[in-house]
Every structure is written in C-alpha cells, then in structure tokens.
Scaffold this motif. Structure first.
Motif, mmCIF file in Angstrom:
data_model
loop_
_atom_site.group_PDB
_atom_site.id
_atom_site.type_symbol
_atom_site.label_atom_id
_atom_site.label_comp_id
_atom_site.label_asym_id
_atom_site.label_seq_id
_atom_site.Cartn_x
_atom_site.Cartn_y
_atom_site.Cartn_z
ATOM 1 N N ARG A 38 0.836 -1.190 0.000
ATOM 2 C CA ARG A 38 0.000 0.000 0.000
ATOM 3 C C ARG A 38 0.876 1.248 0.000
ATOM 4 O O ARG A 38 2.022 1.207 0.449
ATOM 5 C CB ARG A 38 -0.948 0.018 1.196
ATOM 6 N N THR A 90 -5.879 4.217 5.093
ATOM 7 C CA THR A 90 -6.177 4.878 3.825
ATOM 8 C C THR A 90 -4.948 4.880 2.923
ATOM 9 O O THR A 90 -3.881 5.355 3.336
ATOM 10 C CB THR A 90 -6.652 6.315 4.068
ATOM 11 N N VAL A 92 -3.579 3.607 -1.487
ATOM 12 C CA VAL A 92 -3.790 2.798 -2.679
ATOM 13 C C VAL A 92 -3.138 1.442 -2.415
ATOM 14 O O VAL A 92 -1.980 1.385 -2.004
ATOM 15 C CB VAL A 92 -3.187 3.450 -3.933
ATOM 16 N N GLN A 108 -8.031 2.077 -4.618
ATOM 17 C CA GLN A 108 -8.028 3.074 -3.542
ATOM 18 C C GLN A 108 -8.914 2.603 -2.384
ATOM 19 O O GLN A 108 -10.070 2.204 -2.587
ATOM 20 C CB GLN A 108 -8.544 4.415 -4.057
ATOM 21 N N THR A 110 -10.256 4.195 1.224
ATOM 22 C CA THR A 110 -10.354 5.396 2.049
ATOM 23 C C THR A 110 -11.173 5.069 3.290
ATOM 24 O O THR A 110 -12.315 4.591 3.174
ATOM 25 C CB THR A 110 -11.014 6.545 1.282
#
Length: 113
Positions: A38, A90, A92, A108, A110
């Motif tokens: 990530r 949070t 990608v 993504q 969030t």
C-alpha cells in the motif's frame, strides 16, 4: 503477458471491513508467492502482507490481527480481508508478484473517521 487487476476498494467507516481482490493472469498463479502493498499520500510504498505458494502468510505489524491475506488457486485470485480498519489504512493498495516484480494498477481504500 502478466496482468494483475485489483478490485474491491472504496470508502469505508473506521471499524468496518473491506475485501480486496487481485485477479492474476499470464502466470502460473499456484506456484507463485504473492504480496499486498500500500501507498498512502506522501509516504513510501510499504509491504502489507505476503503469502507463499503453500499458503503461509506474514504481515506488517501495523495490520497484524486485523488483515488476512489468502489465495484461491482455482480462481487465480489473491485476497486481502481488511477488518477493524483505521483512518491510517487509507492508501492505494497494490498486489505484486515478486517473481518478475509485476504490479497491478492499484485500488483506492479510504477510511473515514
């Protein structure tokens, strides 16, 4: 041609759950170790979890006990089950095949507080 396609990202409230998927093609999926990485805004990409061809898993300390990596070799698909998510999750999220260093395009995630 190796292709990795992530899906399952989105907006989730803190404390909630999300499951990411990574569909792989162009490789013999069952014999390959697989990773989830990530990258949060302004931060370096970090390893989240890894799973061997035999199913042994390892996790970053920050997600241990909350995230579970798994694989379905019959479907050539890698998963990341994310539970008890936090705003700091949070980012990608990317899947990767270490052999050949192939990456997906990312999905993504969030987490709202």
């Amino acid at each position: 041609q190796v292709q990795l396609v992530e899906s399952g990202g989105g907006l989730v409230q803190a404390g909630g759950s999300l499951r990411l998927s990574c569909a792989a093609s162009g490789i013999i999926f069952s014999i390959n170790a697989m990773d989830w990485y990530r990258q949060a805004p302004g931060k370096q990409r970090e390893l989240v979890a890894t799973i061997s061809s035999g199913g042994s898993a390892n996790y970053a300390d920050s997600v241990k006990g909350r995230f579970t990596i798994s694989r379905d070799n019959a479907k050539n698909t890698l998963y990341l089950q994310m539970n008890s998510v936090k705003p700091e999750d949070t980012a990608v999220y990317y899947c990767r095949v270490p052999w050949g260093d192939y990456w997906g395009q990312g999905t993504q995630v969030t987490v709202s507080s």
